[in-house]
Design an enzyme around this catalytic site. Structure first.
Site, PDB file in Angstrom:
ATOM      1  N   TYR A 187      -1.791  -0.503  10.138  1.00 16.75           N
ATOM      2  CA  TYR A 187      -2.067  -0.923   8.697  1.00 16.75           C
ATOM      3  C   TYR A 187      -0.790  -0.580   7.857  1.00 16.75           C
ATOM      4  CZ  TYR A 187      -4.162  -1.577   4.052  1.00 16.75           C
ATOM      5  OH  TYR A 187      -4.209  -1.773   2.906  1.00 16.75           O
TER       6      TYR A 187
ATOM      7  N   SER B 222       0.881  -1.102  -0.106  1.00 15.13           N
ATOM      8  CA  SER B 222      -0.018   0.166   0.064  1.00 15.13           C
ATOM      9  C   SER B 222       0.811   1.137   0.204  1.00 15.13           C
ATOM     10  CB  SER B 222      -1.040   0.012   1.245  1.00 15.13           C
ATOM     11  OG  SER B 222      -1.797   1.351   1.479  1.00 15.13           O
TER      12      SER B 222
END
Length: 241
Positions: free
Chosen positions: A153, A139
């Site tokens: 995350y 990501s």
């Protein structure tokens, strides 16, 4: 290269787009899913409509026995030459000091341990096939930090980038390439806040939200022979952000 490609988290979002793209390019696919078998079956039907073989297998990527079973069954269909470690989790958002530890632990089990177990088990499968490629989904958050939203995350995805760097170099002489794609803001059902894409889009240099098929295209390229000299690399697909 003839053989099967295993896609974890293949029933929806980016995973579903990857399954569609790989099927369109002639690859046989295993659609890995955790809960929504109906959605996974729909993805497999779509793949078969593209005149390739497709199978649906349940897997909990945080459970080593489940990951082993996934690959054992996948290899029973034929050689596994590709792996896409896409399964993810983001069940809690907020400032790190406020999020429950158990929720963070559950997310990290999928994002870090799950990706590690998937790539780890993919190695002997690809070695038996004579080589191949693996792609993990990272990501853009890994380098942005996601303050106030999900720092845990972002940290997990930074770990994925390091896995790819280390494992890609570890396997470079074995005919197995390992890379990652780092999506930016993408229109999927993954966002805990449904308004987040519209809210964040103005901060993206391209001034728009990405689409799952744009991420899938990058994954397909990294799996293909066109990326034969690319390994231990994270490809950012984030509209410039």
């Amino acid at each position: 290269m003839a053989g099967w490609t295993v896609v974890t988290g293949g029933s929806r979002g980016i995973g579903a787009a990857v399954v569609r793209r790989l099927a369109a390019s002639g690859r046989d696919v295993v659609v890995g899913y955790r809960r929504d078998r109906e959605a996974a079956e729909a993805r497999a039907r779509d793949a078969r409509a593209a005149d390739v073989h497709a199978a649906v297998l349940q897997v909990d990527v945080a459970d080593p026995a489940s990951v082993d079973a996934l690959f054992d069954e996948a290899e029973s269909f034929g050689p596994v030459v590709g792996v896409v470690a896409n399964a993810g989790a983001a069940t809690v958002t907020g400032r790190l000091e406020d999020v429950p530890v158990e929720a963070v632990r559950r997310d990290l089990d999928v994002l870090v341990l799950g990706t590690l177990l998937t790539l780890r088990r993919g190695v002997p499968a690809l070695r038996r096939a004579g080589g191949g490629a693996m792609v993990a989904i990272s990501s853009g958050a890994a380098t942005l930090g996601s303050p106030g939203e999900f720092v845990h995350y972002a940290a997990a995805k930074a770990a994925v980038d390091t896995m790819v760097l280390g494992l890609g170099r570890e396997l470079a002489e074995d005919g197995i390439r390992v890379n990652a794609v780092a999506p930016g803001l993408v229109e999927t059902g993954f966002h805990l806040d449904p308004d987040r894409p519209a809210r964040i889009a103005p901060t993206v240099p391209m001034r728009r939200v990405g689409e799952p098929h744009e991420i899938a295209a990058a994954v397909a390229w990294l799996l293909s022979a066109d990326a034969s000299y690319t390994t231990a690399t994270t490809l950012r697909v984030a509209g410039g952000r």
